[in-house]
Design a protein around this motif. Structure first.
Motif, mmCIF file in Angstrom:
data_model
loop_
_atom_site.group_PDB
_atom_site.id
_atom_site.type_symbol
_atom_site.label_atom_id
_atom_site.label_comp_id
_atom_site.label_asym_id
_atom_site.label_seq_id
_atom_site.Cartn_x
_atom_site.Cartn_y
_atom_site.Cartn_z
ATOM 1 N N LYS A 12 -4.864 -15.571 -9.649
ATOM 2 C CA LYS A 12 -3.495 -15.507 -10.158
ATOM 3 C C LYS A 12 -2.564 -14.984 -9.057
ATOM 4 C CE LYS A 12 -2.832 -13.709 -14.174
ATOM 5 N NZ LYS A 12 -2.879 -12.751 -15.310
ATOM 6 N N ASP A 13 -1.604 -15.791 -8.678
ATOM 7 C CA ASP A 13 -0.645 -15.397 -7.647
ATOM 8 C C ASP A 13 0.075 -14.101 -8.015
ATOM 9 O OD1 ASP A 13 -1.302 -17.620 -6.201
ATOM 10 O OD2 ASP A 13 0.557 -18.713 -6.604
ATOM 11 N N ARG A 60 0.448 -10.510 -5.720
ATOM 12 C CA ARG A 60 1.722 -9.878 -5.382
ATOM 13 C C ARG A 60 1.802 -8.475 -5.997
ATOM 14 N NH1 ARG A 60 7.079 -10.637 -3.430
ATOM 15 N NH2 ARG A 60 7.994 -8.578 -3.743
ATOM 16 N N ALA A 61 1.396 -8.335 -7.260
ATOM 17 C CA ALA A 61 1.471 -7.034 -7.931
ATOM 18 C C ALA A 61 0.563 -6.011 -7.256
ATOM 19 C CB ALA A 61 1.090 -7.187 -9.401
ATOM 20 N N TYR A 62 -0.601 -6.447 -6.775
ATOM 21 C CA TYR A 62 -1.535 -5.563 -6.059
ATOM 22 C C TYR A 62 -0.847 -4.932 -4.851
ATOM 23 C CZ TYR A 62 -5.817 -4.483 -3.320
ATOM 24 O OH TYR A 62 -6.805 -3.883 -2.569
ATOM 25 N N PHE A 63 -0.146 -5.755 -4.073
ATOM 26 C CA PHE A 63 0.511 -5.230 -2.873
ATOM 27 C C PHE A 63 1.824 -4.528 -3.192
ATOM 28 C CE2 PHE A 63 -2.590 -8.003 -0.901
ATOM 29 C CZ PHE A 63 -3.063 -7.152 0.092
ATOM 30 N N ASP A 64 2.442 -4.856 -4.319
ATOM 31 C CA ASP A 64 3.613 -4.098 -4.751
ATOM 32 C C ASP A 64 3.238 -2.643 -5.053
ATOM 33 O OD1 ASP A 64 5.677 -5.935 -4.488
ATOM 34 O OD2 ASP A 64 5.404 -6.763 -6.495
ATOM 35 N N VAL A 65 2.057 -2.438 -5.619
ATOM 36 C CA VAL A 65 1.584 -1.072 -5.865
ATOM 37 C C VAL A 65 1.441 -0.323 -4.541
ATOM 38 C CG1 VAL A 65 -0.367 0.327 -6.679
ATOM 39 C CG2 VAL A 65 0.403 -1.632 -8.019
ATOM 40 N N LEU A 78 -4.482 -0.968 -9.117
ATOM 41 C CA LEU A 78 -5.061 -1.929 -8.168
ATOM 42 C C LEU A 78 -6.265 -2.635 -8.782
ATOM 43 C CD1 LEU A 78 -4.929 -0.052 -4.731
ATOM 44 C CD2 LEU A 78 -3.360 -1.784 -5.607
ATOM 45 N N CYS A 79 -7.116 -1.889 -9.482
ATOM 46 C CA CYS A 79 -8.286 -2.490 -10.126
ATOM 47 C C CYS A 79 -7.862 -3.554 -11.140
ATOM 48 C CB CYS A 79 -9.124 -1.411 -10.815
ATOM 49 S SG CYS A 79 -9.974 -0.282 -9.682
ATOM 50 N N TYR A 80 -6.819 -3.251 -11.895
ATOM 51 C CA TYR A 80 -6.319 -4.208 -12.885
ATOM 52 C C TYR A 80 -5.825 -5.487 -12.197
ATOM 53 C CZ TYR A 80 -3.239 -6.267 -16.398
ATOM 54 O OH TYR A 80 -2.621 -7.148 -17.257
ATOM 55 N N HIS A 81 -5.038 -5.325 -11.144
ATOM 56 C CA HIS A 81 -4.505 -6.507 -10.460
ATOM 57 C C HIS A 81 -5.602 -7.254 -9.696
ATOM 58 C CE1 HIS A 81 -0.620 -5.340 -11.754
ATOM 59 N NE2 HIS A 81 -0.505 -4.294 -10.947
ATOM 60 N N TYR A 82 -6.593 -6.523 -9.190
ATOM 61 C CA TYR A 82 -7.690 -7.199 -8.499
ATOM 62 C C TYR A 82 -8.463 -8.091 -9.472
ATOM 63 C CZ TYR A 82 -11.883 -8.083 -5.785
ATOM 64 O OH TYR A 82 -12.915 -8.702 -5.139
ATOM 65 N N ALA A 83 -8.625 -7.633 -10.717
ATOM 66 C CA ALA A 83 -9.289 -8.472 -11.716
ATOM 67 C C ALA A 83 -8.528 -9.787 -11.894
ATOM 68 C CB ALA A 83 -9.388 -7.722 -13.049
ATOM 69 N N GLN A 140 5.940 -17.528 0.656
ATOM 70 C CA GLN A 140 6.784 -17.388 -0.531
ATOM 71 C C GLN A 140 6.323 -16.231 -1.409
ATOM 72 O OE1 GLN A 140 6.556 -21.246 -2.354
ATOM 73 N NE2 GLN A 140 7.355 -22.291 -0.538
ATOM 74 N N LEU A 141 5.013 -16.072 -1.536
ATOM 75 C CA LEU A 141 4.471 -15.063 -2.438
ATOM 76 C C LEU A 141 4.781 -13.644 -1.956
ATOM 77 C CD1 LEU A 141 2.866 -14.674 -5.021
ATOM 78 C CD2 LEU A 141 0.764 -14.792 -3.681
ATOM 79 N N LEU A 142 4.773 -13.437 -0.642
ATOM 80 C CA LEU A 142 5.022 -12.106 -0.088
ATOM 81 C C LEU A 142 6.403 -11.986 0.566
ATOM 82 C CD1 LEU A 142 1.570 -11.031 1.434
ATOM 83 C CD2 LEU A 142 2.597 -10.398 -0.753
ATOM 84 N N ASP A 143 7.313 -12.877 0.231
ATOM 85 C CA ASP A 143 8.694 -12.788 0.722
ATOM 86 C C ASP A 143 8.766 -12.666 2.245
ATOM 87 O OD1 ASP A 143 9.641 -12.879 -1.883
ATOM 88 O OD2 ASP A 143 9.611 -10.704 -2.105
ATOM 89 N N GLN A 144 8.104 -13.585 2.939
ATOM 90 C CA GLN A 144 8.178 -13.684 4.400
ATOM 91 C C GLN A 144 7.690 -12.409 5.105
ATOM 92 O OE1 GLN A 144 12.330 -14.785 4.934
ATOM 93 N NE2 GLN A 144 11.796 -16.946 4.814
ATOM 94 N N PRO A 145 6.381 -12.155 5.022
ATOM 95 C CA PRO A 145 5.820 -10.964 5.670
ATOM 96 C C PRO A 145 5.723 -11.133 7.178
ATOM 97 C CG PRO A 145 4.057 -12.309 4.783
ATOM 98 C CD PRO A 145 5.357 -12.962 4.338
#
Length: 288
Positions: A91-92, A96-101, A80-85, A129-134
């Protein structure tokens, strides 16, 4: 409602979003973001909020939230820290990767951010689009009561800037003119233009904090998200501000200033409106 991998909560400041965040964090089927408000989309798309994710107070909250999470779950926390950076560079793919984790192990993941109430329809489409229709839920509080609570909160917190004015009436009107959070008419129009009704739930703060309604509303939210519910804390309000008593004259003036919001929400939700909303609508109708 069938479960979807992601959700986003939207609402005004001082509308109970922090309380809802605590409740969602306690649910077994939810991995709520360690940062209640990521501030990604407003940082990217909202004029006047560009770069909000980099504001020092948000950086401090991120360090605290991510640090606490990483101590409990080191591997996921470091990811999460890596994706938050990457999110801080807007960066879109990092968002997305942050929430995929967070959504791993079959859980749903999301955040709540009041500032997303400021997004326009095209920005909401990008979020879709980024979160596939949340799933989305939108929390509203009586505009005047929310305004008074915000004023009181600012007054009681010496680190925050208090609205200027020679009187309570002046200060509240100045704060009203500055607030982009409570234009529910515009926000609802933007979201309803993009999001189908079955994925857009509206909640009212007044119902959430009515002891006879709290559990009902939490169950409703859980059913909407497709997750298991649990007992809600009825008397555990968060960030409660000291009460401020308004004169009838000041309240009537503020209701008039916010008349477009009351009128549109009244048109959309009618008998679903809590009592305080109906009372203020009556002020508009009668002028009394």
């Amino acid at each position: 409602m069938s479960r979807r991998p992601f959700f986003l909560g939207v609402g005004a400041q001082r509308s109970g979003t922090t309380w809802i965040g605590h409740y969602l964090r306690s649910l077994p089927d939810v991995n709520f973001s360690p940062l209640k408000e990521v501030n990604f989309f407003d940082s990217k798309y909202v004029e006047g909020r560009k770069g909000a994710i980099l504001v020092p107070v948000n950086t401090r909250l991120a360090i605290l939230g991510l640090g606490n999470f990483t101590r409990r779950r080191p591997i996921s926390g470091l990811r999460l820290c890596y994706h938050y950076a990457g999110m801080r560079r807007l960066k879109d793919s990092s968002y997305r990767a942050y929430f995929d984790v967070l959504r791993q192990n079959g859980k749903v993941a999301g955040e709540i951010c009041p500032s997303y109430a400021m997004l326009e329809a095209d920005s909401i489409s990008k979020m879709e689009q980024l979160l596939d229709q949340p799933n989305y839920f939108f929390i509203m509080r009586n505009p005047v009561d929310r305004l008074v609570s915000q004023y009181s909160f600012l007054q009681s917190n010496k680190r925050l800037e208090t609205p200027k004015g020679n009187s309570l009436d002046d200060a509240l009107h100045a704060l009203c003119a500055q607030s982009q959070y409570t234009d529910y008419a515009r926000s609802l129009s933007a979201y309803r233009e993009v999001i189908p009704r079955e994925r857009f739930l509206t909640l009212f703060t007044e119902n959430l904090f009515d002891p006879s309604q709290t559990q009902v509303q939490c169950d409703r939210l859980c059913d909407f998200l497709g997750v298991r519910t649990k007992k809600a804390p009825v008397k555990n309000e968060v960030n409660r501000a000291p009460s401020v008593v308004l004169s009838d004259e000041i309240r009537r003036g503020l209701v008039g200033k916010l008349s477009a919001v009351y009128t549109e929400v009244g048109r959309l939700y009618g008998t679903e409106l809590p009592a305080s909303w109906r009372s203020d609508l009556k002020l508009l109708e009668t002028g009394a």
